[in-house]
Design an enzyme around this catalytic site. Sequence first.
Site, PDB file in Angstrom:
ATOM      1  N   LYS A 119       0.830  -1.209   0.000  1.00  0.00           N
ATOM      2  CA  LYS A 119       0.000   0.000   0.000  1.00  0.00           C
ATOM      3  C   LYS A 119       0.863   1.256   0.000  1.00  0.00           C
ATOM      4  CE  LYS A 119      -4.426  -1.757   1.076  1.00  0.00           C
ATOM      5  NZ  LYS A 119      -5.712  -1.702   1.712  1.00  0.00           N
ATOM      6  N   LYS A 201      -3.492 -10.308  -6.862  1.00  0.00           N
ATOM      7  CA  LYS A 201      -4.769 -10.413  -6.142  1.00  0.00           C
ATOM      8  C   LYS A 201      -5.817  -9.471  -6.743  1.00  0.00           C
ATOM      9  CE  LYS A 201      -6.003  -8.388  -2.109  1.00  0.00           C
ATOM     10  NZ  LYS A 201      -6.444  -8.103  -0.734  1.00  0.00           N
ATOM     11  N   LYS A 204     -10.323  -4.306  -4.704  1.00  0.00           N
ATOM     12  CA  LYS A 204     -11.293  -3.238  -4.949  1.00  0.00           C
ATOM     13  C   LYS A 204     -10.627  -2.029  -5.581  1.00  0.00           C
ATOM     14  CE  LYS A 204     -13.375  -3.892  -0.420  1.00  0.00           C
ATOM     15  NZ  LYS A 204     -12.272  -3.877   0.548  1.00  0.00           N
TER      16      LYS A 204
HETATM   17  N1  AQP Z   1      -8.811 -11.408  -4.005  1.00  0.00           N
HETATM   18  C1  AQP Z   1      -9.253 -11.931  -2.860  1.00  0.00           C
HETATM   19  N2  AQP Z   1      -9.462 -13.262  -2.760  1.00  0.00           N
HETATM   20  C2  AQP Z   1      -9.936 -13.803  -1.606  1.00  0.00           C
HETATM   21  N3  AQP Z   1     -10.234 -13.068  -0.505  1.00  0.00           N
HETATM   22  C3  AQP Z   1     -10.052 -11.740  -0.577  1.00  0.00           C
HETATM   23  N4  AQP Z   1     -10.241 -10.739   0.307  1.00  0.00           N
HETATM   24  C4  AQP Z   1      -9.894  -9.563  -0.263  1.00  0.00           C
HETATM   25  N5  AQP Z   1      -9.488  -9.761  -1.527  1.00  0.00           N
HETATM   26  C5  AQP Z   1      -9.549 -11.104  -1.753  1.00  0.00           C
HETATM   27  C6  AQP Z   1     -10.766 -10.918   1.647  1.00  0.00           C
HETATM   28  O1  AQP Z   1     -11.835 -10.002   1.808  1.00  0.00           O
HETATM   29  C7  AQP Z   1     -11.920  -9.625   3.166  1.00  0.00           C
HETATM   30  C8  AQP Z   1     -12.131  -8.155   3.276  1.00  0.00           C
HETATM   31  O2  AQP Z   1     -11.052  -7.444   2.784  1.00  0.00           O
HETATM   32  P1  AQP Z   1     -10.916  -5.904   3.091  1.00  0.00           P
HETATM   33  O3  AQP Z   1     -11.986  -5.139   2.467  1.00  0.00           O
HETATM   34  O4  AQP Z   1     -10.802  -5.695   4.551  1.00  0.00           O
HETATM   35  O5  AQP Z   1      -9.545  -5.509   2.513  1.00  0.00           O
HETATM   36  P2  AQP Z   1      -8.555  -6.088   1.506  1.00  0.00           P
HETATM   37  O6  AQP Z   1      -8.131  -7.481   1.839  1.00  0.00           O
HETATM   38  O7  AQP Z   1      -7.479  -5.074   1.417  1.00  0.00           O
HETATM   39  O8  AQP Z   1      -9.431  -6.132   0.173  1.00  0.00           O
HETATM   40  P3  AQP Z   1      -9.124  -5.439  -1.171  1.00  0.00           P
HETATM   41  O9  AQP Z   1     -10.213  -5.838  -2.118  1.00  0.00           O
HETATM   42  O10 AQP Z   1      -7.728  -5.716  -1.624  1.00  0.00           O
HETATM   43  O11 AQP Z   1      -9.341  -3.924  -0.794  1.00  0.00           O
HETATM   44  P4  AQP Z   1      -8.436  -2.656  -1.075  1.00  0.00           P
HETATM   45  O12 AQP Z   1      -8.186  -2.631  -2.538  1.00  0.00           O
HETATM   46  O13 AQP Z   1      -9.261  -1.509  -0.584  1.00  0.00           O
HETATM   47  O14 AQP Z   1      -7.181  -2.841  -0.279  1.00  0.00           O
HETATM   48  C9  AQP Z   1     -10.670 -10.131   3.870  1.00  0.00           C
HETATM   49  O15 AQP Z   1     -11.028 -11.277   4.617  1.00  0.00           O
HETATM   50  C10 AQP Z   1      -9.781 -10.531   2.734  1.00  0.00           C
HETATM   51  O16 AQP Z   1      -8.938 -11.605   3.074  1.00  0.00           O
END
Ligand code: AQP
Length: 337
Positions: A119, A201, A204
């Site tokens: 990040k 990965k 969002k």
């Molecule tokens: N690609 C993924 N595959 C499986 N699980 C995933 N999670 C996130 N991306 C994947 C799981 O979703 C839950 C919530 O995640 P979060 O919103 O707290 O943050 P994150 O993991 O940082 O998700 P993003 O989509 O990558 O968000 P941004 O882009 O905002 O940082 C967690 O249980 C995570 O494991």
Amino acid sequence: MEIASEGRKKILYSAVQPTNNLTIGNYIGAVNNFAALQNDYDCIYAIANMHAITVRQEPAALRRNTLALLAFYIACGIDPEKCTLYLQSHVSAHAELAWVLNTFTYVGEMERMTQFKDKSAKHADNINMGLMDYPVLMAADILLYQTDVVPVGVDQRQHLEITRDIAARFNNAYSPTFTLPEGLYVKVGAKINDLLDPLKKMSKSSENPNGVVFVNDDRDAIIKKFKRAVTDSGAEIKYDPAAKPGVSNLLSIYSVFTGKSVEECENEFSGCGYGQFKLAVGEAVADKLIPIQTEQARLLADKQYLDDVLKTGAERAAARANKTLAKVYKKIGFYRF
Ligand code: AQP
């Protein structure tokens, strides 16, 4: 039912950030399992808006995404009567415990966290303390509720380990205070990857939305994104993440959205071309998501109901969290009148 040694249901905690719309990665790795888990565990589900502000959010969008996530949770079958469903900023104990836990966490440990490094690279203009402190706030979230089990995607494994380390450190310094939580990882889809870059990965906040399927994409957009998904050399539809990351990612998605095992999915597409396979995956995803979207829209139209859910959730969560916080304050020597 999952029972802890004291005879109560095991406590399960999970949270999702209301940053942008959710992706099918968030859905598969997290929300999809939440409804099923609520029968076996004492479930606490949060909307992690305090985590979300570690990267800049547009205030109106953050408010909108918060309600959208709440409605999505309920549309996916989370029952606010059965679970504790709440917004993180409504329970001040999260910030308070995070502050205490900061004093049990070393700067070097936080600097080594993969998500912090990723990040920081992505938001080089805003490497704020909150971004670095993210795992400590996450530890506070989990430990406040004496959580036994945390369902997470593999991307969060490192954060769960540091949570256990911090908890053990505190317990050793004083006396047993926090339960050490275990991770619960989904068998298929613990890491869903970007459709255009199957080694990365699905997130969002990805720069290219074409590789990301959002849970509120319409049917046409979903099908189009899957049609464009990157596959691999060779024509075989086989699960082999090392040799065939694109196809394997699609098989995981199809498996979760249809409820079939990966092996059943491989057999179903044996001899089929990639085009037919990708279309089938897109249709399975759309068939499942469209009814959820309809229910989510219905709930979003009833703001009073959503506010009531948040109010009850905040009261229930705070009552539980404040018990742990009071114990912590007592142990560390904060004077009470
Ligand atoms: N690609 C993924 N595959 C499986 N699980 C995933 N999670 C996130 N991306 C994947 C799981 O979703 C839950 C919530 O995640 P979060 O919103 O707290 O943050 P994150 O993991 O940082 O998700 P993003 O989509 O990558 O968000 P941004 O882009 O905002 O940082 C967690 O249980 C995570 O494991």
